[in-house]
Design a protein around this motif. Structure first.
Motif: not given
Length: 358
Positions: A1-7, A113-116, A128-133, A347-354
């Motif tokens: 449960m401590n490891a972050a799942r990436e999406v 980390t890494g801009g996420r 996550t790279r992006a968040l929709i609240n 979100i689909r236009r957001l460059p990776a790591g921005e």
């Protein structure tokens, strides 16, 4: 449960706005649980609608619009809206395979980390790279403070706790608030209560004619200006006016919807004005609305000096990775649908790591 799942994206909330966003994410080719995840703290489908009082039938709902891709047809207007919308949202989630995870409480969203972004929840951590609240407002009922409030010997409750008119039989009820909920409560309570009194800060404005998509867009535009300035949003309903339907006309004719200006203090036995007028009460029902449920975003420091979160479209100006749906101009059902599509496009236009701007 401590490891972050990436999406690629996390959607928080599975009401109208969250489901709309999830639908558009799916349409772009992203897969639930692989590319994005939808987290919802409610026990089941239906968003805030599942908590509405049983006497709020679907026929009384103020401007409910269908979710994208699936019309809501054949609903019995006499059925509770909580049942109608819960079943509709459930069908929608299953039809598009959105795989909503619930119940999941989102506790905080922080810089990762890494801009996420790091999303910390009761069921682990997502990166996550992006968040929709899309957390809406139901969890933050607003009840203003007035002098003497703690001395009142009767009952005080908010719309969020209202279960129906029968429990107020034979009681004197003061309803506070000039929105749609306040008028609905008054019209329901009148046949049961010993007496009702309606109190609002501003004189109510009633609107004739249907609340169609054109009217909805006009209302959204009026709310949008405050959000662009970084001010706390007003509700969309506050600028549309109250629907002048047959029930409202009867309420105006028989005096149930006669309105008094806001009282100045609360006493042990009722409410009081500076001019000496008093109204005795057994119950004060606060139909005073809700505030956005955004506490989990506090670590990102998105708020402007004016107290609101400034947006460009749905995107937070302070952090382009964060989109707010169901906030300000997208708080209506039609606004939520449009916002979901716009957020996914960004979100689909957001460059990776921005990374977020300072």
């Amino acid at each position: 449960m401590n490891a972050a799942r990436e999406v690629e994206a996390v959607v928080i909330g599975a009401g109208q706005a969250g489901l709309s966003a999830a639908y558009h994410l799916r349409r772009t080719g992203w897969e639930p649980d692989r590319d994005f995840v939808v987290l919802d703290h409610s026990p089941g489908p239906g968003g805030a609608w599942q908590f509405r009082w049983p006497s709020l039938t679907f026929g009384k709902v103020h401007g409910m619009h269908a979710l994208p891709g699936m019309e809501l047809t054949g609903a019995d207007p006499a059925r509770p809206s909580s049942e109608v919308v819960r079943e509709y949202f459930d069908r929608y989630e299953r039809a598009f395979g959105l795989r909503v995870r619930r119940p999941v409480d989102v506790r905080a969203v922080r810089e990762g980390t890494g801009g996420r972004l790091r999303v910390e929840t009761s069921q682990g951590v997502w990166s996550t790279r992006a968040l929709i609240n899309a957390t809406g407002t139901w969890d933050r009922p607003f009840r203003p403070r007035y002098p003497g409030q703690e001395t009142f010997r009767g009952r005080q409750l908010h719309t969020a706790q209202y279960a129906g008119p029968e429990e107020f039989a034979g009681q004197r009820v003061v309803v506070v608030g000039g929105g749609a909920s306040g008028t609905q409560h008054l019209l329901e309570l009148a046949p049961y209560a010993a007496a009702t009194t309606w109190v609002t800060r501003r004189p109510p404005v009633f609107r004739e004619g249907p609340f169609d998509q054109e009217a909805g867009r006009a209302a959204v535009a009026l709310v949008e200006e405050r959000v662009r300035r970084g001010l706390p949003p007003r509700s969309v309903v506050s600028v549309t006016g109250l629907p002048l339907n047959d029930a409202a006309r009867r309420g105006l004719a028989d005096g149930v919807l006669d309105r008094l200006p806001m009282f100045d203090r609360i006493g042990p036995d009722g409410v009081e004005w500076r001019d000496g007028r008093k109204v005795a009460a057994d119950v004060i029902l606060w139909a005073t609305g809700f505030r956005p449920a955004l506490g989990h975003l506090a670590p990102l420091r998105l708020r402007e000096p004016g107290g609101g979160i400034r947006l460009e479209g749905t995107r937070a100006v302070a952090d382009p990775r964060v989109h707010l749906l169901g906030y300000g101009p997208s708080a209506s059902t039609i606004g939520a649908n449009r916002a979901g599509r716009a957020a996914v496009r960004d979100i689909r236009r957001l460059p990776a790591g921005e990374r977020a701007a300072a």
